[in-house]
Design an enzyme around this catalytic site. Sequence first.
Site, short mmCIF file in Angstrom:
data_model
loop_
_atom_site.label_atom_id
_atom_site.label_comp_id
_atom_site.label_asym_id
_atom_site.label_seq_id
_atom_site.Cartn_x
_atom_site.Cartn_y
_atom_site.Cartn_z
N CYS A 90 0.85 -1.19 0.00
CA CYS A 90 0.00 0.00 0.00
C CYS A 90 0.89 1.24 0.00
O CYS A 90 2.09 1.16 -0.23
CB CYS A 90 -1.00 -0.02 1.15
N ASN A 118 2.50 1.49 4.14
CA ASN A 118 2.73 0.25 4.88
C ASN A 118 2.41 0.38 6.37
O ASN A 118 3.05 -0.21 7.21
CB ASN A 118 4.16 -0.26 4.66
N CYS A 139 -1.29 0.96 7.18
CA CYS A 139 -2.74 0.76 7.32
C CYS A 139 -3.20 -0.52 6.63
O CYS A 139 -3.35 -1.55 7.27
CB CYS A 139 -3.52 1.97 6.77
N ARG A 140 -3.41 -0.45 5.34
CA ARG A 140 -4.02 -1.57 4.61
C ARG A 140 -3.12 -2.79 4.49
O ARG A 140 -3.55 -3.91 4.74
CB ARG A 140 -4.47 -1.11 3.22
N SER A 141 -1.88 -2.59 4.07
CA SER A 141 -1.02 -3.76 3.84
C SER A 141 -0.71 -4.53 5.12
O SER A 141 -0.71 -5.77 5.09
CB SER A 141 0.24 -3.39 3.07
N ASP A 186 -8.24 4.09 1.38
CA ASP A 186 -7.19 4.34 2.37
C ASP A 186 -7.85 4.98 3.60
O ASP A 186 -8.38 6.08 3.51
CB ASP A 186 -6.14 5.27 1.78
#
Length: 175
Positions: A20, A23, A25-27, A139
Site C-alpha cells: 500500500c 505500509n 494501514c491496509r497492507s 485508504d
Amino acid sequence: MTRADAVVDSAQRFRVSFVCTGNICRSPMAEAVLRSLADRAGLADRLEIESAATGDWHVGEQADRRTLAALERAGYDGSRHRARQFDPADFVRLDLIVAFDRGQSRVLRNWARTSVDEHKVRLLLEFDPELAGVHDVPDPYYSDDATFDRVLGMIERSTSALFRQLAPALRQGIR
C-alpha cells in the site's frame, strides 16, 4: 534442518507481498489476515507473507495505532509490524504482489523490469468476485476508527478469497 533443506524449503514456499502507500494501514492488515488464515489451515510453512509501501514516509514505524486497534478488535496481532518500502529487486523472489488501489498498481507495474514481474501485480479486490468491480480498497488514514473497521472487513473478505484460491495448491506443495 541442513542448509540444503532450508534452500528447498524456501523454494517450495509461495511468496506474497501486500503493498500500500505507507505500509501502516491496509497492507499490514492484509498481512495479518493472510498469516492468520495460513496458521489456522496448517499451511503457514507453505507461505512467505510480507508487506511494504510504495513510499518511504513511515519506514521503520509500527502500523498506525488505528490499524493495530482494528486488528486487535478482530482478533489479529499486528504488534510486530515495522513499515518498509518495496524494493523493485523483490520482484525476482516474489510470486504475487498485491496492491490496494489502481495508483499503487501503476507504480508497481512501472517498477517491474520484465513482463513476468508486471503480471505478478494484482489488485486485492480482484480475488473477490463481489468486490472486484469496486477496484480500490479505500485508504483509511484520514478517517475514523469505524472506517478502519470497514476497510479491515473488505480486506478480510478479499484476502480470504485469495487464500481459498491458493490453499489447494499449497496443500499439494505446488508453487
